[in-house]
Design a protein around this motif. Structure first.
Motif, PDB file in Angstrom:
ATOM      1  N   GLY A 127       0.792  -1.224   0.000  1.00 21.55           N
ATOM      2  CA  GLY A 127       0.000   0.000   0.000  1.00 21.55           C
ATOM      3  C   GLY A 127       0.818   1.264   0.000  1.00 21.55           C
ATOM      4  O   GLY A 127       0.279   2.364   0.020  1.00 21.55           O
ATOM      5  N   GLU A 129       3.028   4.463   0.931  1.00 24.02           N
ATOM      6  CA  GLU A 129       2.912   5.432   2.024  1.00 24.02           C
ATOM      7  C   GLU A 129       1.489   5.501   2.558  1.00 24.02           C
ATOM      8  O   GLU A 129       1.267   5.642   3.763  1.00 24.02           O
ATOM      9  CB  GLU A 129       3.341   6.813   1.521  1.00 24.02           C
ATOM     10  N   THR A 130       0.521   5.354   1.656  1.00 24.73           N
ATOM     11  CA  THR A 130      -0.878   5.403   2.079  1.00 24.73           C
ATOM     12  C   THR A 130      -1.210   4.255   3.014  1.00 24.73           C
ATOM     13  O   THR A 130      -1.874   4.429   4.042  1.00 24.73           O
ATOM     14  CB  THR A 130      -1.813   5.359   0.854  1.00 24.73           C
ATOM     15  N   GLY A 131      -0.734   3.053   2.641  1.00 21.78           N
ATOM     16  CA  GLY A 131      -0.991   1.882   3.479  1.00 21.78           C
ATOM     17  C   GLY A 131      -0.381   2.036   4.858  1.00 21.78           C
ATOM     18  O   GLY A 131      -1.003   1.676   5.870  1.00 21.78           O
ATOM     19  N   THR A 133       0.263   4.879   6.398  1.00 17.43           N
ATOM     20  CA  THR A 133      -0.475   5.915   7.115  1.00 17.43           C
ATOM     21  C   THR A 133      -1.768   5.354   7.692  1.00 17.43           C
ATOM     22  O   THR A 133      -2.134   5.641   8.841  1.00 17.43           O
ATOM     23  CB  THR A 133      -0.793   7.098   6.190  1.00 17.43           C
ATOM     24  N   VAL A 134      -2.469   4.535   6.893  1.00 15.91           N
ATOM     25  CA  VAL A 134      -3.729   3.937   7.355  1.00 15.91           C
ATOM     26  C   VAL A 134      -3.490   3.062   8.585  1.00 15.91           C
ATOM     27  O   VAL A 134      -4.211   3.165   9.583  1.00 15.91           O
ATOM     28  CB  VAL A 134      -4.378   3.102   6.221  1.00 15.91           C
TER      29      VAL A 134
END
Length: 295
Positions: A127, A129-131, A133-134
């Motif tokens: 995922g 950076e988004t993964g 962060t989540v």
């Protein structure tokens, strides 16, 4: 969070004028174990090494309590001298300690599971950076909820401590000396478990301890200062702070963060083992009390 300050003076010191059991060597052993635990109640900070030492100390203490509960003379005193009120009081006390242990175990398990999710995202780059962060936001949300639950447990713990202080202030010698030992062991165990919950949930709440720690450090050599600073590290706090920095883009490197996660994982493993061991010993002692009162 309303932090409960540990007061060494709040520990019970109960003795009867007639102590047929004081001559037994187990009594001296029990008092030594109690004293070792109480001596660390005023420690300047709550570190992982301190908490682990307390868990080990609680194991030794309740091993000794178990041996005392197996002595026929102590069983006889408890069975004969405990009225219904004292039976309920002792059994309720043992159950409350187990409830606190359960809160700690649940918190450690949830922390470990969500920490593993973070590690998985980092290792697999799943995922991007988004993964990360989540999962990071999810972990911090879990920590926030966990602190809320532990705050509730600490409020209950404070009420129990007040009850024990009220008990210690009563000048009633019309009970078995073993009752006094059991209540003192309960009080010391309660303070040690309080340190554990505070370590997991709210290290920054230890403002008083930290102020005294700063004064203490000024009195030590440079080497001692470095050693003391290192021993004050809280693995939960370090991961929380590093994760906040990564999510807010104040830091872009995950290499150090992975090291922090690994240190936290080892810390959690040690704490889980310690809490599980003390839980088993508390259960064993509770079963011994039930057997004594049911015969």
């Amino acid at each position: 969070m309303a932090v409960i300050e540990t007061n060494p003076k709040s520990s019970l010191h109960l003795r009867s004028n007639s102590l047929p059991s004081t001559s037994h060597p187990l009594i001296s052993q029990l008092e030594d174990n109690l004293q070792r635990l109480k001596s660390s109640e005023g420690t300047s900070s709550v570190s992982s090494s301190l908490v682990c030492n307390k868990l080990n100390g609680m194991q030794d203490l309740h091993d000794c309590v178990d041996k005392l509960l197996q002595l026929p003379i102590e069983q006889q005193y408890l069975a004969q001298e405990c009225n219904e009120k004292w039976v309920d009081n002792l059994l309720e006390g043992s159950l409350r300690l187990l409830d606190i242990c359960s809160t700690a175990k649940d918190s450690l398990l949830l922390s470990k599971e969500n920490m593993h999710e973070l590690q998985s995202v980092i290792r697999r780059r799943r995922g991007g950076e988004t993964g990360f962060t989540v999962e990071g936001v999810k972990y911090l949300a879990l920590r926030k909820n966990m602190k809320k639950q532990i705050r509730k447990a600490l409020i209950i713990l404070k009420a129990i401590k007040n009850e024990l202080m009220s008990f210690s202030s009563k000048k009633d010698n019309n009970f078995s000396p073993m009752i006094g030992f059991l209540k003192e062991a309960e009080a010391v165990t309660l303070c040690s478990l309080e340190h554990l919950l505070l370590f997991i949930s709210d290290p920054k709440g230890q403002s008083k301890h930290r102020r005294w720690s700063a004064i203490y450090k000024l009195m030590q050599t440079k080497r001692a200062i470095c050693d003391s600073h290192e021993s004050d590290i809280n693995e939960f706090e370090k991961v929380d702070a590093a994760l906040q920095s990564l999510i807010s883009h104040k830091s872009s490197s995950t290499e150090n963060f992975q090291s922090d996660l690994e240190n936290l994982e080892m810390c959690i493993q040690d704490l889980e083992v310690g809490v599980e061991h003390i839980s088993r010993k508390l259960i064993r002692n509770r079963v011994s009390l039930l057997n004594i009162f049911n015969h």
